[in-house]
Design a protein around this motif. Structure first.
Motif, PDB file in Angstrom:
ATOM      1  N   GLU A  12      -6.526 119.089  30.814  1.00  0.00           N
ATOM      2  CA  GLU A  12      -6.027 120.220  31.586  1.00  0.00           C
ATOM      3  C   GLU A  12      -4.957 119.742  32.564  1.00  0.00           C
ATOM      4  OE1 GLU A  12      -6.908 123.337  31.292  1.00  0.00           O
ATOM      5  OE2 GLU A  12      -8.721 123.248  30.061  1.00  0.00           O
ATOM      6  N   PRO A  13      -3.664 120.079  32.360  1.00  0.00           N
ATOM      7  CA  PRO A  13      -2.633 119.679  33.319  1.00  0.00           C
ATOM      8  C   PRO A  13      -2.872 120.340  34.679  1.00  0.00           C
ATOM      9  CG  PRO A  13      -1.657 120.371  31.233  1.00  0.00           C
ATOM     10  CD  PRO A  13      -3.099 120.790  31.196  1.00  0.00           C
ATOM     11  N   PHE A  14      -2.597 119.605  35.771  1.00  0.00           N
ATOM     12  CA  PHE A  14      -2.770 120.202  37.095  1.00  0.00           C
ATOM     13  C   PHE A  14      -1.565 120.020  38.012  1.00  0.00           C
ATOM     14  CE2 PHE A  14      -4.416 115.898  37.619  1.00  0.00           C
ATOM     15  CZ  PHE A  14      -3.914 115.502  38.852  1.00  0.00           C
ATOM     16  N   ILE A  15      -0.633 119.124  37.666  1.00  0.00           N
ATOM     17  CA  ILE A  15       0.578 119.001  38.480  1.00  0.00           C
ATOM     18  C   ILE A  15       1.732 118.515  37.606  1.00  0.00           C
ATOM     19  CG2 ILE A  15       0.080 116.627  39.257  1.00  0.00           C
ATOM     20  CD1 ILE A  15       1.292 117.485  41.999  1.00  0.00           C
ATOM     21  N   ASP A  16       2.887 119.147  37.788  1.00  0.00           N
ATOM     22  CA  ASP A  16       4.095 118.817  37.024  1.00  0.00           C
ATOM     23  C   ASP A  16       5.157 118.348  38.008  1.00  0.00           C
ATOM     24  OD1 ASP A  16       6.385 118.693  35.488  1.00  0.00           O
ATOM     25  OD2 ASP A  16       6.012 120.580  34.427  1.00  0.00           O
ATOM     26  N   PHE A  17       5.532 117.088  37.930  1.00  0.00           N
ATOM     27  CA  PHE A  17       6.548 116.530  38.825  1.00  0.00           C
ATOM     28  C   PHE A  17       7.958 116.721  38.294  1.00  0.00           C
ATOM     29  CE2 PHE A  17       2.726 114.210  40.041  1.00  0.00           C
ATOM     30  CZ  PHE A  17       2.797 114.265  41.428  1.00  0.00           C
ATOM     31  N   GLY A  18       8.077 117.299  37.110  1.00  0.00           N
ATOM     32  CA  GLY A  18       9.391 117.563  36.550  1.00  0.00           C
ATOM     33  C   GLY A  18       9.989 116.378  35.817  1.00  0.00           C
ATOM     34  N   ARG A  19      11.275 116.480  35.577  1.00  0.00           N
ATOM     35  CA  ARG A  19      12.011 115.457  34.842  1.00  0.00           C
ATOM     36  C   ARG A  19      12.086 114.178  35.677  1.00  0.00           C
ATOM     37  NH1 ARG A  19      17.749 114.546  34.124  1.00  0.00           N
ATOM     38  NH2 ARG A  19      18.250 113.821  32.007  1.00  0.00           N
ATOM     39  N   MET A  20      11.603 113.085  35.111  1.00  0.00           N
ATOM     40  CA  MET A  20      11.434 111.867  35.899  1.00  0.00           C
ATOM     41  C   MET A  20      11.949 110.656  35.127  1.00  0.00           C
ATOM     42  SD  MET A  20      10.158 111.112  38.943  1.00  0.00           S
ATOM     43  CE  MET A  20       9.311 112.672  39.189  1.00  0.00           C
ATOM     44  N   PRO A  21      12.652 109.733  35.810  1.00  0.00           N
ATOM     45  CA  PRO A  21      13.055 108.476  35.171  1.00  0.00           C
ATOM     46  C   PRO A  21      11.913 107.469  35.228  1.00  0.00           C
ATOM     47  CG  PRO A  21      13.875 108.535  37.408  1.00  0.00           C
ATOM     48  CD  PRO A  21      13.164 109.852  37.188  1.00  0.00           C
ATOM     49  N   LEU A  22      12.092 106.325  34.601  1.00  0.00           N
ATOM     50  CA  LEU A  22      11.114 105.248  34.687  1.00  0.00           C
ATOM     51  C   LEU A  22      11.114 104.691  36.103  1.00  0.00           C
ATOM     52  CD1 LEU A  22      11.801 103.328  31.348  1.00  0.00           C
ATOM     53  CD2 LEU A  22      10.150 105.165  31.779  1.00  0.00           C
ATOM     54  N   ALA A  23       9.935 104.493  36.650  1.00  0.00           N
ATOM     55  CA  ALA A  23       9.805 104.143  38.063  1.00  0.00           C
ATOM     56  C   ALA A  23      10.442 102.807  38.421  1.00  0.00           C
ATOM     57  CB  ALA A  23       8.332 104.131  38.451  1.00  0.00           C
ATOM     58  N   ASN A  24      10.444 101.862  37.500  1.00  0.00           N
ATOM     59  CA  ASN A  24      10.953 100.525  37.799  1.00  0.00           C
ATOM     60  C   ASN A  24      12.261 100.202  37.097  1.00  0.00           C
ATOM     61  OD1 ASN A  24       9.701  98.726  39.703  1.00  0.00           O
ATOM     62  ND2 ASN A  24       7.806  99.025  38.563  1.00  0.00           N
ATOM     63  N   PRO A 280     -11.862 121.925  39.303  1.00  0.00           N
ATOM     64  CA  PRO A 280     -10.507 122.490  39.224  1.00  0.00           C
ATOM     65  C   PRO A 280      -9.920 122.817  40.591  1.00  0.00           C
ATOM     66  CG  PRO A 280     -11.919 123.463  37.552  1.00  0.00           C
ATOM     67  CD  PRO A 280     -12.814 122.620  38.399  1.00  0.00           C
ATOM     68  N   GLU A 281     -10.752 123.295  41.530  1.00  0.00           N
ATOM     69  CA  GLU A 281     -10.224 123.642  42.850  1.00  0.00           C
ATOM     70  C   GLU A 281      -9.756 122.413  43.627  1.00  0.00           C
ATOM     71  OE1 GLU A 281     -14.839 124.151  43.094  1.00  0.00           O
ATOM     72  OE2 GLU A 281     -13.219 124.427  41.614  1.00  0.00           O
ATOM     73  N   THR A 282     -10.342 121.250  43.335  1.00  0.00           N
ATOM     74  CA  THR A 282      -9.893 120.017  43.984  1.00  0.00           C
ATOM     75  C   THR A 282      -8.479 119.668  43.546  1.00  0.00           C
ATOM     76  OG1 THR A 282     -12.159 119.170  44.118  1.00  0.00           O
ATOM     77  CG2 THR A 282     -10.381 117.557  44.284  1.00  0.00           C
ATOM     78  N   PHE A 283      -8.206 119.819  42.267  1.00  0.00           N
ATOM     79  CA  PHE A 283      -6.865 119.535  41.746  1.00  0.00           C
ATOM     80  C   PHE A 283      -5.846 120.561  42.251  1.00  0.00           C
ATOM     81  CE2 PHE A 283      -9.752 117.591  38.602  1.00  0.00           C
ATOM     82  CZ  PHE A 283      -9.274 116.293  38.653  1.00  0.00           C
ATOM     83  N   ALA A 284      -6.256 121.820  42.350  1.00  0.00           N
ATOM     84  CA  ALA A 284      -5.349 122.859  42.849  1.00  0.00           C
ATOM     85  C   ALA A 284      -4.987 122.603  44.309  1.00  0.00           C
ATOM     86  CB  ALA A 284      -6.001 124.231  42.683  1.00  0.00           C
ATOM     87  N   ALA A 285      -5.977 122.214  45.110  1.00  0.00           N
ATOM     88  CA  ALA A 285      -5.718 121.937  46.517  1.00  0.00           C
ATOM     89  C   ALA A 285      -4.807 120.720  46.675  1.00  0.00           C
ATOM     90  CB  ALA A 285      -7.043 121.709  47.245  1.00  0.00           C
ATOM     91  N   PHE A 286      -5.004 119.712  45.837  1.00  0.00           N
ATOM     92  CA  PHE A 286      -4.141 118.533  45.855  1.00  0.00           C
ATOM     93  C   PHE A 286      -2.695 118.938  45.569  1.00  0.00           C
ATOM     94  CE2 PHE A 286      -2.056 115.084  43.450  1.00  0.00           C
ATOM     95  CZ  PHE A 286      -2.178 114.034  44.352  1.00  0.00           C
ATOM     96  N   ARG A 287      -2.492 119.758  44.555  1.00  0.00           N
ATOM     97  CA  ARG A 287      -1.143 120.206  44.203  1.00  0.00           C
ATOM     98  C   ARG A 287      -0.498 120.956  45.368  1.00  0.00           C
ATOM     99  NH1 ARG A 287      -2.454 123.026  40.008  1.00  0.00           N
ATOM    100  NH2 ARG A 287      -2.644 124.973  41.168  1.00  0.00           N
ATOM    101  N   ASP A 288      -1.268 121.790  46.047  1.00  0.00           N
ATOM    102  CA  ASP A 288      -0.722 122.550  47.176  1.00  0.00           C
ATOM    103  C   ASP A 288      -0.325 121.623  48.326  1.00  0.00           C
ATOM    104  OD1 ASP A 288      -1.156 124.849  45.748  1.00  0.00           O
ATOM    105  OD2 ASP A 288      -3.010 125.405  46.800  1.00  0.00           O
ATOM    106  N   ARG A 289      -1.108 120.588  48.558  1.00  0.00           N
ATOM    107  CA  ARG A 289      -0.774 119.649  49.639  1.00  0.00           C
ATOM    108  C   ARG A 289       0.485 118.855  49.310  1.00  0.00           C
ATOM    109  NH1 ARG A 289      -6.292 118.654  49.312  1.00  0.00           N
ATOM    110  NH2 ARG A 289      -5.978 116.519  48.535  1.00  0.00           N
ATOM    111  N   VAL A 290       0.676 118.523  48.045  1.00  0.00           N
ATOM    112  CA  VAL A 290       1.907 117.830  47.645  1.00  0.00           C
ATOM    113  C   VAL A 290       3.119 118.713  47.926  1.00  0.00           C
ATOM    114  CG1 VAL A 290       3.203 116.860  45.717  1.00  0.00           C
ATOM    115  CG2 VAL A 290       0.745 116.426  45.889  1.00  0.00           C
ATOM    116  N   SER A 291       3.027 119.978  47.607  1.00  0.00           N
ATOM    117  CA  SER A 291       4.132 120.908  47.877  1.00  0.00           C
ATOM    118  C   SER A 291       4.423 120.996  49.362  1.00  0.00           C
ATOM    119  CB  SER A 291       3.790 122.296  47.334  1.00  0.00           C
ATOM    120  OG  SER A 291       3.660 122.275  45.924  1.00  0.00           O
ATOM    121  N   ALA A 292       3.377 121.035  50.170  1.00  0.00           N
ATOM    122  CA  ALA A 292       3.558 121.109  51.620  1.00  0.00           C
ATOM    123  C   ALA A 292       4.206 119.833  52.152  1.00  0.00           C
ATOM    124  CB  ALA A 292       2.217 121.345  52.300  1.00  0.00           C
ATOM    125  N   THR A 293       3.811 118.684  51.619  1.00  0.00           N
ATOM    126  CA  THR A 293       4.415 117.413  52.015  1.00  0.00           C
ATOM    127  C   THR A 293       5.903 117.404  51.706  1.00  0.00           C
ATOM    128  OG1 THR A 293       2.378 116.143  51.732  1.00  0.00           O
ATOM    129  CG2 THR A 293       4.444 114.923  51.568  1.00  0.00           C
TER     130      THR A 293
END
Length: 405
Positions: A12-24, A280-293
């Motif tokens: 079950e996907p819970f957060i999409d960071f979008g188009r991303m390059p390789l981190a390193n 599921p609510e734990t993942f939803a709350a995490f996603r909301d906090r990322v948006s707020a950050t």
């Protein structure tokens, strides 16, 4: 829906960071046009509780002869690994003919104390650049990906290992079952496997979203690690929390039934259920906090830009790639990123192409603010950079929340 890499249940996907390059993959200008991108999405498995990337780039794209991370570059990590090596040697190795294998051994920093003590050892490291650095330090290393096939070869040639160590490595691996099957083959009957990786419980508690990037295929809890190793008749016998990497958990693992299980294992399993890490609510709350950050950080950077305050990034980390690209941080907001790794200096951040420059340039003309991408080493950095504070500089941090120090 994609299938879980451990139990094959739908993820079950819970957060999409979008188009991303390789981190390193810190590029130079001639590499901009061919830069690789993928969709960075994290999900959770309702079946075995494993948090994981929905898709991961091919391992050869990430771990190759251009891999720029060297464990020895961090004084704190070098000290941590030396202590880990001491504990393993004192607690788990026989007095004679001991054999230690490390999976994902990087530049040999963890194995170096064993080498210095004359203890038989072998590092397994697929990135040839850092593997060569280990060999240059007289740490025996094979540059390959670890799996069951390689484990059989090691056992045939050198015997079983009394200790198998994987520090911040298992989370990078996609083919988990082959690796754990290899550990079972490689580990001597009374041996101990020591796994250490970022702990998903700490990621949630701190909203440490930037731990999610291409190299981190899995985000472990005790529940998910227990399930994985039980499939191969291996058992978690103890767990020890660690402060490194923003919060990690060390798992001590043995062949099932060979060692008593510590009370802490049962207690942590119960705690994970109580706090609802897999709801599921734990993942939803995490996603909301990322948006707020993201909203708070971008608002601060825009304000500083209007005030003509200079902002420089500190630490061209893997984690910074997620932060920069997900929130849309540009060279107009962050002038450059200071980093002490020679291989990264003169390159640009993946995706956003913020210049990466030496620490000498940071110290030559201190900025007004330093955006601390290296937040998990904050204590070490702030102690080192007292001159920056005396000059009036302030730090911007964003984990667990956006604030100025």
């Amino acid at each position: 829906m994609p299938a879980c890499r451990v139990c094959h249940s739908p993820v079950e996907p819970f957060i999409d960071f979008g188009r991303m390059p390789l981190a390193n993959a810190f590029p130079t200008p001639d590499q901009f046009a061919g830069e690789y991108f993928f969709e960075l999405i994290a999900g959770y498995c309702p079946g075995c509780t494993l948090v994981q990337l929905v898709n991961q780039p091919q391992r050869e794209r990430m771990f190759n002869d251009r891999y720029p991370f060297f464990s020895s570059s961090s004084v704190r990590m070098a000290s941590h690994f030396r202590q880990l090596a001491r504990e393993v040697a004192e607690s788990y190795l026989p007095a004679r003919d001991a054999f230690v294998v490390e999976i994902g051994s990087n530049d040999g920093t963890l194995l170096l104390p064993f080498a210095e003590a004359g203890i038989r050892h072998l590092g397994v490291e697929p990135s040839t650049s850092v593997a060569q650095a280990a060999e240059d330090r007289s740490v025996r290393t094979v540059s390959r990906f670890f799996d069951a096939s390689l484990a059989k070869q090691i056992v045939a040639e050198q015997g079983q290992a009394h200790a198998v160590i994987a520090a911040n490595a298992l989370s990078h691996i996609d083919n988990l079952h082959s690796v754990v099957a290899g550990i079972k083959l490689l580990l001597a009957p009374g041996g101990v496997c020591v796994i250490e990786d970022p702990y998903w419980g700490d990621v949630v508690e701190q909203t440490a979203f930037d731990q999610i990037y291409d190299e981190h295929a899995s985000y472990f809890t005790l529940s998910s690690v227990s399930y994985l190793f039980a499939q191969h008749d291996l058992a978690i016998v103890d767990v020890v929390p660690q402060a490194v990497h923003g919060g990690s958990l060390r798992y001590l693992i043995g062949h099932a039934g060979r060692r008593p299980v510590a009370e802490g294992v049962t207690q942590l399993l119960a705690k994970e259920q109580t706090i609802g890490l897999h709801r599921p609510e734990t993942f939803a709350a995490f996603r909301d906090r990322v948006s707020a950050t993201g909203a708070a950080l971008m608002a601060l950077l825009e304000t500083l830009k209007r005030q003509r305050q200079r902002v420089v990034g500190y630490g061209a980390t893997s984690k910074s790639t997620t932060t920069i690209n997900h929130f849309g941080i540009t060279p107009g907001l962050v002038e450059f990123i200071s980093d002490t790794t020679p291989a990264k200096q003169g390159t640009f951040s993946p995706g956003a192409h913020i210049p990466v420059r030496s620490h000498e340039e940071f110290a030559a003309a201190y900025p007004d603010r330093a955006l601390l991408f290296l937040w998990n080493h904050a204590a070490e950095v702030l102690a080192k950079e007292q001159a920056f504070a005396r000059a009036g500089g302030r730090w911007i941090v964003y984990v667990p929340r956006v604030e100025e120090l």
